[in-house]
Design an enzyme around this catalytic site. Structure first.
Site, mmCIF file in Angstrom:
data_model
loop_
_atom_site.group_PDB
_atom_site.id
_atom_site.type_symbol
_atom_site.label_atom_id
_atom_site.label_comp_id
_atom_site.label_asym_id
_atom_site.label_seq_id
_atom_site.Cartn_x
_atom_site.Cartn_y
_atom_site.Cartn_z
ATOM 1 C CB CYS A 25 -0.935 0.023 1.219
ATOM 2 S SG CYS A 25 -0.066 0.175 2.793
ATOM 3 C CG PHE A 81 7.018 -20.516 15.126
ATOM 4 C CD1 PHE A 81 6.684 -21.184 13.951
ATOM 5 C CD2 PHE A 81 7.749 -19.340 15.034
ATOM 6 C CE1 PHE A 81 7.096 -20.691 12.724
ATOM 7 C CE2 PHE A 81 8.157 -18.842 13.807
ATOM 8 C CZ PHE A 81 7.828 -19.521 12.648
ATOM 9 C CB VAL A 82 1.948 -21.127 20.458
ATOM 10 C CG1 VAL A 82 1.546 -21.791 21.767
ATOM 11 C CG2 VAL A 82 2.481 -19.719 20.728
ATOM 12 N NE ARG A 83 4.301 -25.397 14.139
ATOM 13 C CZ ARG A 83 4.561 -24.279 13.460
ATOM 14 N NH1 ARG A 83 3.808 -23.204 13.658
ATOM 15 N NH2 ARG A 83 5.558 -24.239 12.589
ATOM 16 C CG ASN A 84 4.470 -29.681 17.363
ATOM 17 O OD1 ASN A 84 3.436 -30.341 17.488
ATOM 18 N ND2 ASN A 84 4.899 -29.246 16.187
ATOM 19 C CD GLU A 85 4.029 -29.553 25.549
ATOM 20 O OE1 GLU A 85 4.641 -29.065 26.503
ATOM 21 O OE2 GLU A 85 2.788 -29.604 25.473
ATOM 22 N NE ARG A 86 8.777 -25.813 17.371
ATOM 23 C CZ ARG A 86 8.877 -24.791 16.535
ATOM 24 N NH1 ARG A 86 9.369 -23.624 16.962
ATOM 25 N NH2 ARG A 86 8.493 -24.895 15.278
#
Length: 285
Positions: free
Chosen positions: A119, A260-265
């Site tokens: 933009c 990246f809040v996933r797979n215990e990290r």
């Protein structure tokens, strides 16, 4: 209106082909119109058209209007309802009637284009525009344990009714310091899901959301940080990555950003003090 639509698909596995039923997330346009002006001179104007998954349309419209700075409190709204004309599909136009004393700054609204990376606005200009709407940084003593944050992706996934059928729809979830889900909204558009969530909280009189966090099922763009800032949200977490401008705006807002809040990290990008980590935590160079 349906959240999902049935289709017949051809599934290929190796050299074999089979036909089977499937479900897709519904995507349809929603036009948001405003009714405004004094009692003796009411006017109507379209302010936005967004592609969305039908459902919670009133919350979507209200959340959009709040995060764009058009309304500040529920009392600014007289009514919010679908309207139908012969040439339009039923349910795809939402008209929001404002109180006669609510003034709309149309020039400012037209300048507030945060969502397009092409933009022409630089990051500083974008952040300054939001600062003029918000006037303050996020405050409050909200904090959450890292274990509670680790548990959120699975909790939200279990609450996603439409995702369970389609695998192609985003979620925005409001949670408290103990990780309890207070609200969950789904939409094919990430921005719409958050607008629905904020619109629901706005209508309940919960804003500012100083004692809550928001979890998103996708990446974090700057416009999602802007909407969260407008709602006073101190912590924004997501399955995906933030953009550089999203991190810059979150820092300016004093908002905690976790990706990246996933797979215990997870990664913390800004304001880490709101996330309580187990000790000891080693810092590696």
């Amino acid at each position: 209106m349906a959240l999902v639509a049935p289709v017949t698909i051809q599934k290929i596995q190796g050299d074999s082909l089979t036909e089977s039923p499937d479900l897709l997330a519904v995507e349809e346009p929603l036009e948001i119109r405003l009714g405004f002006g004094p009692v003796d001179d009411r006017q109507q104007r379209s302010v936005a058209v967004t592609m969305r998954t039908p459902g919670h349309d009133e919350e979507l419209a209200i959340g959009f209007l709040f995060t764009e700075g058009i309304i500040q409190k529920p009392a600014d709204i007289v009514s919010c309802r679908h309207c139908v004309q012969d040439s339009q599909k039923e349910g795809n136009v939402m008209r929001v009637e404002l109180q006669p004393d609510v003034e709309v700054d149309w020039a400012r609204l037209e300048r507030n284009t945060f969502t397009s990376s092409s933009c022409g606005l630089c990051g500083k200009t974008t952040i300054d525009a939001v600062m003029k709407l918000v006037n303050s940084r996020v405050t409050g003593d909200f904090s959450i344990n890292s274990a509670t944050l680790h548990a959120l992706p699975e909790q939200v996934r279990e609450a996603q009714r439409a995702f369970a059928y389609t695998g192609g729809i985003h979620a925005a979830a409001l949670f408290d310091a103990d990780g309890r889900l207070l609200l969950v909204r789904e939409d094919i558009g990430r921005h719409n899901a958050l607008d629905k969530l904020i619109g629901a909280a706005f209508w309940k009189g919960w804003l500012p959301l100083a004692q809550s966090g928001v979890f998103l099922s996708g990446r974090i763009g700057v416009e999602l940080v802007q909407k969260s800032w407008m709602a006073g949200i101190p912590l924004l977490a997501a399955v995906g990555a933030p953009s550089s401008l999203a991190v810059e705006m979150a820092e300016e807002a004093s908002m905690t950003l976790a990706g990246f809040v996933r797979n215990e990290r997870f990664n913390i990008y800004t304001q880490p003090d709101r996330i309580n980590l187990p000790s000891p935590v080693s810092i590696r160079g």
